[in-house]
Design a protein around this motif. Structure first.
Motif, PDB file in Angstrom:
ATOM      1  N   ALA A  47      -6.094 -71.692  34.011  1.00 35.05           N
ATOM      2  CA  ALA A  47      -4.645 -71.911  34.076  1.00 35.05           C
ATOM      3  C   ALA A  47      -3.979 -71.556  32.752  1.00 35.05           C
ATOM      4  N   TYR A  48      -4.597 -71.944  31.646  1.00 35.69           N
ATOM      5  CA  TYR A  48      -4.045 -71.610  30.323  1.00 35.69           C
ATOM      6  C   TYR A  48      -4.016 -70.099  30.117  1.00 35.69           C
ATOM      7  N   ALA A  49      -5.118 -69.426  30.424  1.00 41.08           N
ATOM      8  CA  ALA A  49      -5.211 -67.977  30.205  1.00 41.08           C
ATOM      9  C   ALA A  49      -4.193 -67.225  31.045  1.00 41.08           C
ATOM     10  N   MET A  50      -3.934 -67.726  32.246  1.00 36.91           N
ATOM     11  CA  MET A  50      -3.016 -67.023  33.136  1.00 36.91           C
ATOM     12  C   MET A  50      -1.551 -67.187  32.730  1.00 36.91           C
ATOM     13  N   ARG A  51      -1.295 -67.919  31.663  1.00 40.14           N
ATOM     14  CA  ARG A  51       0.064 -67.945  31.111  1.00 40.14           C
ATOM     15  C   ARG A  51       0.432 -66.580  30.542  1.00 40.14           C
ATOM     16  N   SER A  52      -0.578 -65.850  30.038  1.00 41.40           N
ATOM     17  CA  SER A  52      -0.281 -64.562  29.415  1.00 41.40           C
ATOM     18  C   SER A  52      -1.075 -63.393  29.993  1.00 41.40           C
ATOM     19  N   ILE A  53      -2.012 -63.678  30.878  1.00 39.33           N
ATOM     20  CA  ILE A  53      -2.787 -62.628  31.538  1.00 39.33           C
ATOM     21  C   ILE A  53      -2.352 -62.594  32.999  1.00 39.33           C
ATOM     22  N   PRO A  54      -2.070 -61.420  33.550  1.00 38.28           N
ATOM     23  CA  PRO A  54      -1.657 -61.346  34.957  1.00 38.28           C
ATOM     24  C   PRO A  54      -2.685 -61.995  35.887  1.00 38.28           C
ATOM     25  N   ILE A  55      -2.207 -62.619  36.945  1.00 34.60           N
ATOM     26  CA  ILE A  55      -3.063 -63.384  37.848  1.00 34.60           C
ATOM     27  C   ILE A  55      -4.202 -62.545  38.430  1.00 34.60           C
ATOM     28  N   THR A  57      -5.669 -59.846  37.260  1.00 37.33           N
ATOM     29  CA  THR A  57      -6.648 -59.535  36.219  1.00 37.33           C
ATOM     30  C   THR A  57      -7.405 -60.784  35.804  1.00 37.33           C
ATOM     31  N   GLY A  58      -6.680 -61.839  35.504  1.00 33.76           N
ATOM     32  CA  GLY A  58      -7.310 -63.078  35.037  1.00 33.76           C
ATOM     33  C   GLY A  58      -8.282 -63.659  36.047  1.00 33.76           C
ATOM     34  N   TYR A  59      -7.842 -63.753  37.278  1.00 28.65           N
ATOM     35  CA  TYR A  59      -8.703 -64.349  38.304  1.00 28.65           C
ATOM     36  C   TYR A  59      -9.931 -63.480  38.568  1.00 28.65           C
ATOM     37  N   ALA A  60      -9.737 -62.167  38.633  1.00 29.65           N
ATOM     38  CA  ALA A  60     -10.873 -61.274  38.890  1.00 29.65           C
ATOM     39  C   ALA A  60     -11.888 -61.331  37.753  1.00 29.65           C
ATOM     40  N   VAL A  61     -11.423 -61.373  36.521  1.00 26.22           N
ATOM     41  CA  VAL A  61     -12.343 -61.464  35.385  1.00 26.22           C
ATOM     42  C   VAL A  61     -13.068 -62.806  35.407  1.00 26.22           C
ATOM     43  N   TRP A  62     -12.358 -63.884  35.657  1.00 21.54           N
ATOM     44  CA  TRP A  62     -12.950 -65.226  35.721  1.00 21.54           C
ATOM     45  C   TRP A  62     -14.033 -65.296  36.793  1.00 21.54           C
ATOM     46  N   VAL A  63     -13.712 -64.824  37.982  1.00 25.13           N
ATOM     47  CA  VAL A  63     -14.675 -64.835  39.081  1.00 25.13           C
ATOM     48  C   VAL A  63     -15.861 -63.921  38.762  1.00 25.13           C
ATOM     49  N   GLY A  64     -15.570 -62.758  38.179  1.00 29.40           N
ATOM     50  CA  GLY A  64     -16.649 -61.826  37.848  1.00 29.40           C
ATOM     51  C   GLY A  64     -17.636 -62.421  36.864  1.00 29.40           C
ATOM     52  N   ILE A  65     -17.131 -63.052  35.814  1.00 31.35           N
ATOM     53  CA  ILE A  65     -18.008 -63.688  34.832  1.00 31.35           C
ATOM     54  C   ILE A  65     -18.831 -64.782  35.493  1.00 31.35           C
ATOM     55  N   GLY A  66     -18.174 -65.594  36.311  1.00 33.21           N
ATOM     56  CA  GLY A  66     -18.895 -66.669  37.002  1.00 33.21           C
ATOM     57  C   GLY A  66     -19.942 -66.145  37.960  1.00 33.21           C
ATOM     58  N   ALA A  67     -19.605 -65.098  38.693  1.00 33.24           N
ATOM     59  CA  ALA A  67     -20.553 -64.524  39.660  1.00 33.24           C
ATOM     60  C   ALA A  67     -21.756 -63.911  38.960  1.00 33.24           C
ATOM     61  N   ILE A  68     -21.500 -63.168  37.900  1.00 34.61           N
ATOM     62  CA  ILE A  68     -22.600 -62.547  37.155  1.00 34.61           C
ATOM     63  C   ILE A  68     -23.491 -63.621  36.532  1.00 34.61           C
ATOM     64  N   GLY A  69     -22.875 -64.599  35.900  1.00 34.74           N
ATOM     65  CA  GLY A  69     -23.651 -65.672  35.270  1.00 34.74           C
ATOM     66  C   GLY A  69     -24.464 -66.474  36.267  1.00 34.74           C
ATOM     67  N   LEU A 100     -10.939 -53.886  34.065  1.00 32.90           N
ATOM     68  CA  LEU A 100      -9.715 -54.691  34.124  1.00 32.90           C
ATOM     69  C   LEU A 100      -9.240 -55.075  32.724  1.00 32.90           C
ATOM     70  N   LYS A 101     -10.174 -55.399  31.855  1.00 35.39           N
ATOM     71  CA  LYS A 101      -9.809 -55.751  30.474  1.00 35.39           C
ATOM     72  C   LYS A 101      -9.221 -54.536  29.771  1.00 35.39           C
ATOM     73  N   ILE A 102      -9.865 -53.388  29.906  1.00 34.38           N
ATOM     74  CA  ILE A 102      -9.384 -52.177  29.231  1.00 34.38           C
ATOM     75  C   ILE A 102      -8.002 -51.777  29.746  1.00 34.38           C
ATOM     76  N   LEU A 103      -7.794 -51.881  31.040  1.00 29.37           N
ATOM     77  CA  LEU A 103      -6.539 -51.451  31.635  1.00 29.37           C
ATOM     78  C   LEU A 103      -5.421 -52.479  31.495  1.00 29.37           C
ATOM     79  N   HIS A 104      -5.740 -53.667  31.018  1.00 27.03           N
ATOM     80  CA  HIS A 104      -4.734 -54.708  30.821  1.00 27.03           C
ATOM     81  C   HIS A 104      -3.848 -54.276  29.733  1.00 27.03           C
TER      82      HIS A 104
END
Length: 104
Positions: A47-55, A57-69, A100-104
């Motif tokens: 929620a904090y990160a999505m204050r400045s990162i588009p939803i 991008t933020g959600y996809a990166v969050w889910v991706g990290i969680g899924a990979i881990g 997604l990070k690079i294109l942000h």
């Protein structure tokens, strides 16, 4: 700062997912407490990160990290199968997260 918080929140997603599994349906108190704490921190960080990162991008990166881990933890700690197909899919997720990070 938002990106760092997002990455930590993604790692905490791995923690809560593995704690959920270890809780055996919330029947193991320590794992259940770890699940609840890590879930709360992970969601709060997202929620904090999505204050400045588009939803998207933020959600996809969050889910991706969680899924990979979570998948990596399952393969290396729990004996889940390690196959070329699974590794290929995880590499594709990493590529998507980096893209997604690079294109942000």
């Amino acid at each position: 700062m938002a990106w760092l918080v997002l990455v930590v929140s993604g790692v905490l997603e791995t923690v809560w997912a593995t704690a959920l599994n270890a809780s055996k349906g919330f029947s193991k108190l320590p794992a259940t407490v770890l699940f609840l704490v890590s879930l709360t921190l992970s969601m709060g960080g997202l929620a904090y990160a999505m204050r400045s990162i588009p939803i998207g991008t933020g959600y996809a990166v969050w889910v991706g990290i969680g899924a990979i881990g979570t998948a990596a933890y399952g393969m290396f700690a729990l004996g889940d199968p390690v196959t070329v197909g699974r590794i290929t899919c995880l590499v594709l997720i990493v590529a998507g997260v980096v893209g997604l990070k690079i294109l942000h």
